[in-house]
Design a protein around this motif. Structure first.
Motif, PDB file in Angstrom:
ATOM      1  N   ARG A  35       0.846  -1.200  -0.077  1.00 20.14           N
ATOM      2  CA  ARG A  35      -0.143  -0.232  -0.181  1.00 20.14           C
ATOM      3  C   ARG A  35       0.669   0.933  -0.038  1.00 20.14           C
ATOM      4  O   ARG A  35       0.355   2.305  -0.682  1.00 20.14           O
ATOM      5  CB  ARG A  35      -0.982   0.316   1.346  1.00 20.14           C
ATOM      6  CG  ARG A  35      -2.067   1.142   1.212  1.00 20.14           C
ATOM      7  CD  ARG A  35      -2.747   1.325   2.495  1.00 20.14           C
ATOM      8  NE  ARG A  35      -3.036   2.222   3.271  1.00 20.14           N
ATOM      9  CZ  ARG A  35      -4.572   2.391   2.522  1.00 20.14           C
ATOM     10  NH1 ARG A  35      -5.412   1.312   1.734  1.00 20.14           N
ATOM     11  NH2 ARG A  35      -5.351   3.780   2.334  1.00 20.14           N
ATOM     12  N   HIS A  36       2.309   1.434   1.160  1.00 20.14           N
ATOM     13  CA  HIS A  36       2.589   2.362   0.916  1.00 20.14           C
ATOM     14  C   HIS A  36       3.539   2.693  -0.172  1.00 20.14           C
ATOM     15  O   HIS A  36       3.433   4.275  -1.515  1.00 20.14           O
ATOM     16  CB  HIS A  36       3.835   2.511   1.764  1.00 20.14           C
ATOM     17  CG  HIS A  36       4.359   3.613   2.026  1.00 20.14           C
ATOM     18  ND1 HIS A  36       4.000   4.744   2.490  1.00 20.14           N
ATOM     19  CD2 HIS A  36       5.767   3.977   2.702  1.00 20.14           C
ATOM     20  CE1 HIS A  36       4.996   6.054   2.381  1.00 20.14           C
ATOM     21  NE2 HIS A  36       6.475   4.900   2.759  1.00 20.14           N
ATOM     22  N   LEU A  37       3.866   1.523  -1.175  1.00 18.65           N
ATOM     23  CA  LEU A  37       4.704   1.890  -2.252  1.00 18.65           C
ATOM     24  C   LEU A  37       3.701   1.968  -3.389  1.00 18.65           C
ATOM     25  O   LEU A  37       4.382   3.057  -3.988  1.00 18.65           O
ATOM     26  CB  LEU A  37       5.134   0.507  -2.266  1.00 18.65           C
ATOM     27  CG  LEU A  37       6.215  -0.291  -4.111  1.00 18.65           C
ATOM     28  CD1 LEU A  37       6.982   1.096  -4.170  1.00 18.65           C
ATOM     29  CD2 LEU A  37       6.380  -1.024  -3.935  1.00 18.65           C
ATOM     30  N   SER A  38       2.089   1.546  -3.209  1.00 21.51           N
ATOM     31  CA  SER A  38       1.898   1.773  -4.502  1.00 21.51           C
ATOM     32  C   SER A  38       1.452   3.509  -4.505  1.00 21.51           C
ATOM     33  O   SER A  38       1.637   4.605  -5.175  1.00 21.51           O
ATOM     34  CB  SER A  38       0.348   1.291  -4.638  1.00 21.51           C
ATOM     35  OG  SER A  38      -0.465   1.840  -5.122  1.00 21.51           O
ATOM     36  N   PHE A  39       1.400   3.600  -2.880  1.00 20.18           N
ATOM     37  CA  PHE A  39       0.739   5.879  -3.030  1.00 20.18           C
ATOM     38  C   PHE A  39       2.367   6.416  -2.373  1.00 20.18           C
ATOM     39  O   PHE A  39       2.064   7.423  -3.686  1.00 20.18           O
ATOM     40  CB  PHE A  39       0.733   5.876  -0.724  1.00 20.18           C
ATOM     41  CG  PHE A  39      -0.526   5.605  -0.559  1.00 20.18           C
ATOM     42  CD1 PHE A  39      -1.250   4.998  -1.534  1.00 20.18           C
ATOM     43  CD2 PHE A  39      -0.807   5.893   0.134  1.00 20.18           C
ATOM     44  CE1 PHE A  39      -2.719   5.034  -1.116  1.00 20.18           C
ATOM     45  CE2 PHE A  39      -2.663   6.157   0.777  1.00 20.18           C
ATOM     46  CZ  PHE A  39      -3.070   5.199   0.549  1.00 20.18           C
ATOM     47  N   VAL A  40       3.309   5.619  -3.035  1.00 22.06           N
ATOM     48  CA  VAL A  40       4.806   6.634  -3.503  1.00 22.06           C
ATOM     49  C   VAL A  40       4.482   6.518  -4.547  1.00 22.06           C
ATOM     50  O   VAL A  40       4.971   7.353  -5.417  1.00 22.06           O
ATOM     51  CB  VAL A  40       5.595   5.456  -3.145  1.00 22.06           C
ATOM     52  CG1 VAL A  40       7.031   6.004  -3.720  1.00 22.06           C
ATOM     53  CG2 VAL A  40       6.018   5.982  -1.160  1.00 22.06           C
ATOM     54  N   GLU A  41       4.810   5.217  -6.117  1.00 17.09           N
ATOM     55  CA  GLU A  41       4.573   5.783  -6.866  1.00 17.09           C
ATOM     56  C   GLU A  41       3.159   6.786  -7.455  1.00 17.09           C
ATOM     57  O   GLU A  41       3.391   7.228  -8.788  1.00 17.09           O
ATOM     58  CB  GLU A  41       3.824   4.343  -7.715  1.00 17.09           C
ATOM     59  CG  GLU A  41       5.180   3.539  -7.342  1.00 17.09           C
ATOM     60  CD  GLU A  41       5.235   1.997  -8.122  1.00 17.09           C
ATOM     61  OE1 GLU A  41       4.422   1.565  -9.077  1.00 17.09           O
ATOM     62  OE2 GLU A  41       6.034   1.095  -8.084  1.00 17.09           O
ATOM     63  N   THR A  42       2.439   6.387  -6.769  1.00 20.30           N
ATOM     64  CA  THR A  42       0.771   7.223  -7.378  1.00 20.30           C
ATOM     65  C   THR A  42       1.289   8.960  -6.684  1.00 20.30           C
ATOM     66  O   THR A  42       0.554   9.897  -7.206  1.00 20.30           O
ATOM     67  CB  THR A  42      -0.231   7.385  -6.961  1.00 20.30           C
ATOM     68  OG1 THR A  42      -0.116   6.853  -5.476  1.00 20.30           O
ATOM     69  CG2 THR A  42      -0.596   5.377  -7.963  1.00 20.30           C
ATOM     70  N   GLY A  43       2.056   8.982  -6.292  1.00 12.72           N
ATOM     71  CA  GLY A  43       2.673  10.814  -5.395  1.00 12.72           C
ATOM     72  C   GLY A  43       2.201  11.022  -4.554  1.00 12.72           C
ATOM     73  O   GLY A  43       1.902  12.030  -4.017  1.00 12.72           O
ATOM     74  N   ARG A  44       0.906  10.041  -3.702  1.00  9.55           N
ATOM     75  CA  ARG A  44       0.124  10.152  -2.819  1.00  9.55           C
ATOM     76  C   ARG A  44       1.354  10.272  -1.259  1.00  9.55           C
ATOM     77  O   ARG A  44       1.025   9.945  -0.718  1.00  9.55           O
ATOM     78  CB  ARG A  44      -1.231   8.976  -2.594  1.00  9.55           C
ATOM     79  CG  ARG A  44      -1.903   9.645  -3.733  1.00  9.55           C
ATOM     80  CD  ARG A  44      -2.836   8.530  -4.029  1.00  9.55           C
ATOM     81  NE  ARG A  44      -4.244   8.128  -2.484  1.00  9.55           N
ATOM     82  CZ  ARG A  44      -4.780   7.582  -1.637  1.00  9.55           C
ATOM     83  NH1 ARG A  44      -4.646   6.360  -3.299  1.00  9.55           N
ATOM     84  NH2 ARG A  44      -5.125   7.707  -1.023  1.00  9.55           N
ATOM     85  N   ALA A  45       2.344   9.776  -1.249  1.00  8.53           N
ATOM     86  CA  ALA A  45       2.779   9.951  -0.275  1.00  8.53           C
ATOM     87  C   ALA A  45       4.607   9.999  -0.513  1.00  8.53           C
ATOM     88  O   ALA A  45       4.648   9.770  -1.850  1.00  8.53           O
ATOM     89  CB  ALA A  45       2.990   8.556   0.777  1.00  8.53           C
ATOM     90  N   ARG A  46       5.382  10.639   0.463  1.00  9.20           N
ATOM     91  CA  ARG A  46       6.835  10.559  -0.226  1.00  9.20           C
ATOM     92  C   ARG A  46       7.977   9.949   1.051  1.00  9.20           C
ATOM     93  O   ARG A  46       6.989   9.649   1.986  1.00  9.20           O
ATOM     94  CB  ARG A  46       7.122  12.853   0.524  1.00  9.20           C
ATOM     95  CG  ARG A  46       8.335  13.199   0.116  1.00  9.20           C
ATOM     96  CD  ARG A  46       8.990  14.342   1.022  1.00  9.20           C
ATOM     97  NE  ARG A  46      10.062  14.902   1.027  1.00  9.20           N
ATOM     98  CZ  ARG A  46      10.713  15.032   1.649  1.00  9.20           C
ATOM     99  NH1 ARG A  46       9.765  16.288   2.612  1.00  9.20           N
ATOM    100  NH2 ARG A  46      11.922  15.592   0.717  1.00  9.20           N
ATOM    101  N   PRO A  47       8.254   9.100   0.506  1.00  8.29           N
ATOM    102  CA  PRO A  47       9.187   7.984   0.673  1.00  8.29           C
ATOM    103  C   PRO A  47      10.399   8.617   2.023  1.00  8.29           C
ATOM    104  O   PRO A  47      10.908  10.422   1.012  1.00  8.29           O
ATOM    105  CB  PRO A  47       9.902   7.799  -0.455  1.00  8.29           C
ATOM    106  CG  PRO A  47       9.992   8.650  -1.685  1.00  8.29           C
ATOM    107  CD  PRO A  47       8.827   9.336  -1.307  1.00  8.29           C
TER     108      PRO A  47
END
Length: 266
Positions: free
Chosen positions: A38-50
């Motif tokens: 889920r977090h990786l998906s958020f990173v790839e879509t720009g919803r989370a900053r790694p």
């Protein structure tokens, strides 16, 4: 300076591009990097900053070259961590000594040091064997060894098995383009494909009876020399320059070549 949201989308797109290039699923990458899908998906879509540590971890598991890992860090809003030293810098003195020792120790056979774009960085005296036959314009720095080898004004007219050797070199370059995504290498591949070749160029390297490797069969004066090569890289580089250097050493593929070069003192 891009806004934070733009940077997040950019780094996410880069991660996804590298994951696609490596043909790794989100699930497999998340398991390997020990993060949630889920977090990786958020990173790839720009919803989370790694985090910085996550960027480094993803770069490691995706086997991204150090130069591009720095770009990934910048895209995520962090400073690069991998230095890019000049080869002549004092901190690389031990490396230069080691390289020179390898080159000198390989005499009387040719050995070259290449950068990531196949430019000639150094070589031993025996490299003159190949350089003797090329046109002066191809010897102007930076000398690209693929152009030098396959260009009709270079070594190509002297390569007895040009079609076979060309297929080998283009295959190596194609693999590097796939592995790195470097647009310069992709352009170089297209350029080299456009060079004329009077011999058939096989699409796939298929060994003939008894063949164990692809030799370079090179005509020098009245002699025909045969070589195979090995490629060495630094095992634990943390510097971009070192990570991108390779040493290609040519060995005689038959007794006649070995005797000739030893007899010439090369």
């Amino acid at each position: 300076m891009p806004a934070a949201g733009e940077a997040r989308r950019w780094v996410g797109e880069m991660v996804r591009e590298w994951r696609d290039r490596r043909r790794i699923s989100q699930l497999d990458l998340s398991i390997a990097a020990e993060i949630s899908t889920r977090h990786l998906s958020f990173v790839e879509t720009g919803r989370a900053r790694p985090s910085r540590e996550m960027v480094l971890r993803l770069g490691e598991y995706l086997e991204i070259p150090l130069r591009e890992r720095n770009q990934l860090l910048l895209a995520a809003g962090y400073a690069p961590v991998y230095t890019e030293s000049d080869l002549a810098a004092p901190e690389l003195a031990a490396v230069r000594r080691a390289v020179r020792q390898l080159l000198a120790g390989h005499e009387p056979y040719p050995a070259v040091v290449l950068d990531r774009r196949w430019n000639l960085m150094d070589g031993n005296d025996s490299v003159a064997l190949f350089l003797d036959v090329i046109s002066p314009e191809l010897a102007a720095p930076p000398v690209n060894v693929l152009r030098l080898t396959l260009h009709p004004a270079g070594m190509a007219p002297h390569v007895v098995n040009l079609g076979e050797w060309r297929a080998h070199l283009l295959g190596r370059l194609r693999r590097e383009v796939r592995a790195t995504g470097d647009p310069y290498l992709a352009d170089l591949l297209q350029e080299l494909r456009g060079y004329p070749c009077a011999q058939p160029v096989p699409e796939v390297e298929v060994p003939g009876p008894g063949d164990i490797l692809v030799p370079l069969r090179f005509r020098h004066g009245t002699d025909e020399l045969a070589f195979f090569s090995t490629v060495a890289t630094f095992g634990t580089p943390l510097d971009v320059t070192l990570a991108e250097l390779s040493i290609e050493s040519f060995f005689p593929a038959d007794a006649a070549t070995a005797a000739l070069l030893r007899g010439q003192g090369r």
